[in-house]
Design a protein around this motif. Structure first.
Motif, PDB file in Angstrom:
ATOM      1  N   GLN A  57     -66.112   9.359 -26.173  1.00  0.00           N
ATOM      2  CA  GLN A  57     -66.480   8.321 -25.201  1.00  0.00           C
ATOM      3  C   GLN A  57     -66.532   6.939 -25.836  1.00  0.00           C
ATOM      4  O   GLN A  57     -66.486   5.935 -25.140  1.00  0.00           O
ATOM      5  CB  GLN A  57     -67.825   8.648 -24.550  1.00  0.00           C
ATOM      6  CG  GLN A  57     -69.043   8.487 -25.436  1.00  0.00           C
ATOM      7  CD  GLN A  57     -69.343   9.694 -26.314  1.00  0.00           C
ATOM      8  OE1 GLN A  57     -68.566  10.626 -26.402  1.00  0.00           O
ATOM      9  NE2 GLN A  57     -70.501   9.660 -26.973  1.00  0.00           N
ATOM     10  N   ARG A  58     -66.573   6.857 -27.153  1.00  0.00           N
ATOM     11  CA  ARG A  58     -66.723   5.579 -27.846  1.00  0.00           C
ATOM     12  C   ARG A  58     -65.407   4.850 -28.075  1.00  0.00           C
ATOM     13  O   ARG A  58     -65.392   3.789 -28.691  1.00  0.00           O
ATOM     14  CB  ARG A  58     -67.436   5.798 -29.183  1.00  0.00           C
ATOM     15  CG  ARG A  58     -68.846   6.338 -29.008  1.00  0.00           C
ATOM     16  CD  ARG A  58     -69.538   6.582 -30.309  1.00  0.00           C
ATOM     17  NE  ARG A  58     -70.797   7.274 -30.082  1.00  0.00           N
ATOM     18  CZ  ARG A  58     -71.416   7.993 -30.991  1.00  0.00           C
ATOM     19  NH1 ARG A  58     -70.910   8.100 -32.215  1.00  0.00           N
ATOM     20  NH2 ARG A  58     -72.542   8.603 -30.694  1.00  0.00           N
ATOM     21  N   VAL A  59     -64.312   5.384 -27.561  1.00  0.00           N
ATOM     22  CA  VAL A  59     -63.002   4.726 -27.688  1.00  0.00           C
ATOM     23  C   VAL A  59     -62.639   4.152 -26.321  1.00  0.00           C
ATOM     24  O   VAL A  59     -62.556   4.886 -25.342  1.00  0.00           O
ATOM     25  CB  VAL A  59     -61.926   5.703 -28.200  1.00  0.00           C
ATOM     26  CG1 VAL A  59     -60.596   4.974 -28.374  1.00  0.00           C
ATOM     27  CG2 VAL A  59     -62.354   6.353 -29.511  1.00  0.00           C
ATOM     28  N   VAL A  60     -62.465   2.835 -26.274  1.00  0.00           N
ATOM     29  CA  VAL A  60     -62.205   2.132 -25.018  1.00  0.00           C
ATOM     30  C   VAL A  60     -60.996   1.202 -25.192  1.00  0.00           C
ATOM     31  O   VAL A  60     -60.486   1.047 -26.299  1.00  0.00           O
ATOM     32  CB  VAL A  60     -63.447   1.321 -24.564  1.00  0.00           C
ATOM     33  CG1 VAL A  60     -64.639   2.233 -24.326  1.00  0.00           C
ATOM     34  CG2 VAL A  60     -63.804   0.237 -25.570  1.00  0.00           C
ATOM     35  N   ARG A  61     -60.591   0.570 -24.119  1.00  0.00           N
ATOM     36  CA  ARG A  61     -59.505  -0.409 -24.217  1.00  0.00           C
ATOM     37  C   ARG A  61     -60.017  -1.691 -24.869  1.00  0.00           C
ATOM     38  O   ARG A  61     -61.212  -1.964 -24.864  1.00  0.00           O
ATOM     39  CB  ARG A  61     -58.950  -0.703 -22.828  1.00  0.00           C
ATOM     40  CG  ARG A  61     -58.243   0.497 -22.242  1.00  0.00           C
ATOM     41  CD  ARG A  61     -57.647   0.174 -20.891  1.00  0.00           C
ATOM     42  NE  ARG A  61     -56.950   1.343 -20.382  1.00  0.00           N
ATOM     43  CZ  ARG A  61     -56.916   1.678 -19.112  1.00  0.00           C
ATOM     44  NH1 ARG A  61     -57.507   0.928 -18.193  1.00  0.00           N
ATOM     45  NH2 ARG A  61     -56.269   2.765 -18.734  1.00  0.00           N
ATOM     46  N   ILE A  62     -59.118  -2.482 -25.391  1.00  0.00           N
ATOM     47  CA  ILE A  62     -59.467  -3.685 -26.145  1.00  0.00           C
ATOM     48  C   ILE A  62     -60.327  -4.667 -25.342  1.00  0.00           C
ATOM     49  O   ILE A  62     -61.159  -5.375 -25.895  1.00  0.00           O
ATOM     50  CB  ILE A  62     -58.204  -4.392 -26.714  1.00  0.00           C
ATOM     51  CG1 ILE A  62     -58.588  -5.478 -27.733  1.00  0.00           C
ATOM     52  CG2 ILE A  62     -57.363  -4.982 -25.597  1.00  0.00           C
ATOM     53  CD1 ILE A  62     -59.149  -4.942 -29.013  1.00  0.00           C
ATOM     54  N   ASP A  63     -60.175  -4.675 -24.022  1.00  0.00           N
ATOM     55  CA  ASP A  63     -60.969  -5.586 -23.189  1.00  0.00           C
ATOM     56  C   ASP A  63     -62.287  -4.958 -22.736  1.00  0.00           C
ATOM     57  O   ASP A  63     -63.018  -5.551 -21.948  1.00  0.00           O
ATOM     58  CB  ASP A  63     -60.156  -6.060 -21.983  1.00  0.00           C
ATOM     59  CG  ASP A  63     -59.859  -4.953 -20.983  1.00  0.00           C
ATOM     60  OD1 ASP A  63     -60.133  -3.757 -21.260  1.00  0.00           O
ATOM     61  OD2 ASP A  63     -59.324  -5.279 -19.900  1.00  0.00           O
ATOM     62  N   GLY A  64     -62.581  -3.741 -23.234  1.00  0.00           N
ATOM     63  CA  GLY A  64     -63.819  -3.068 -22.861  1.00  0.00           C
ATOM     64  C   GLY A  64     -63.705  -2.180 -21.639  1.00  0.00           C
ATOM     65  O   GLY A  64     -64.683  -1.550 -21.234  1.00  0.00           O
ATOM     66  N   THR A  65     -62.533  -2.121 -21.050  1.00  0.00           N
ATOM     67  CA  THR A  65     -62.325  -1.261 -19.890  1.00  0.00           C
ATOM     68  C   THR A  65     -62.441   0.196 -20.323  1.00  0.00           C
ATOM     69  O   THR A  65     -61.954   0.588 -21.376  1.00  0.00           O
ATOM     70  CB  THR A  65     -60.922  -1.500 -19.276  1.00  0.00           C
ATOM     71  OG1 THR A  65     -60.817  -2.876 -18.913  1.00  0.00           O
ATOM     72  CG2 THR A  65     -60.683  -0.635 -18.055  1.00  0.00           C
ATOM     73  N   ILE A  66     -63.062   0.980 -19.484  1.00  0.00           N
ATOM     74  CA  ILE A  66     -63.215   2.403 -19.750  1.00  0.00           C
ATOM     75  C   ILE A  66     -61.965   3.117 -19.247  1.00  0.00           C
ATOM     76  O   ILE A  66     -61.615   3.037 -18.078  1.00  0.00           O
ATOM     77  CB  ILE A  66     -64.442   2.981 -19.012  1.00  0.00           C
ATOM     78  CG1 ILE A  66     -65.708   2.239 -19.385  1.00  0.00           C
ATOM     79  CG2 ILE A  66     -64.565   4.477 -19.256  1.00  0.00           C
ATOM     80  CD1 ILE A  66     -66.171   2.431 -20.789  1.00  0.00           C
ATOM     81  N   ALA A  67     -61.298   3.810 -20.144  1.00  0.00           N
ATOM     82  CA  ALA A  67     -60.138   4.623 -19.764  1.00  0.00           C
ATOM     83  C   ALA A  67     -60.617   6.046 -19.525  1.00  0.00           C
ATOM     84  O   ALA A  67     -61.784   6.357 -19.726  1.00  0.00           O
ATOM     85  CB  ALA A  67     -59.100   4.581 -20.883  1.00  0.00           C
ATOM     86  N   GLY A  68     -59.734   6.894 -19.119  1.00  0.00           N
ATOM     87  CA  GLY A  68     -60.107   8.297 -19.009  1.00  0.00           C
ATOM     88  C   GLY A  68     -59.891   8.907 -17.651  1.00  0.00           C
ATOM     89  O   GLY A  68     -60.284  10.048 -17.437  1.00  0.00           O
TER      90      GLY A  68
END
Length: 99
Positions: A57-68
């Motif tokens: 869960q601690r890996v996100v897009r560079i702009d802080g957007t939650i992927a998944g």
């Protein structure tokens, strides 16, 4: 069963394993740390099959957007439980919580 995990994936997971509680990192940052700055998408593919015991869960897009996709809300909830700060628009505050 033989170990079919690629060396690249193993390197990604080693970084993911080291992300501190309450902090996040972007796919692109992981790629840069591995010396492959244009491999953010490859990191994303590795994360799709990330072992459950890692803090995925601690890996996100560079702009802080939650992927998944369908797991985005689960990821968001896990991050909230860790004390990760979100901006009013729902993105992670990368200045406060990014590595």
């Amino acid at each position: 069963m033989p170990n079919t995990m690629s060396s690249f994936n193993q390197q990604v997971y080693k970084i993911v394993e080291s992300i501190p509680h309450g902090m996040v990192i972007s796919y692109g940052q992981i790629a840069k740390m591995l010396g492959k700055p244009r491999a953010a998408r490859e990191v994303g593919w590795a994360m799709r099959v990330c072992p459950e015991h890692l803090p995925w869960q601690r890996v996100v897009r560079i702009d802080g957007t939650i992927a998944g996709g369908e797991y985005a809300e689960i990821r968001r909830q896990k991050l909230r439980e860790e004390g990760v700060i979100f901006l009013p628009d729902g993105r992670v505050d990368m200045k406060q919580c990014g590595i």
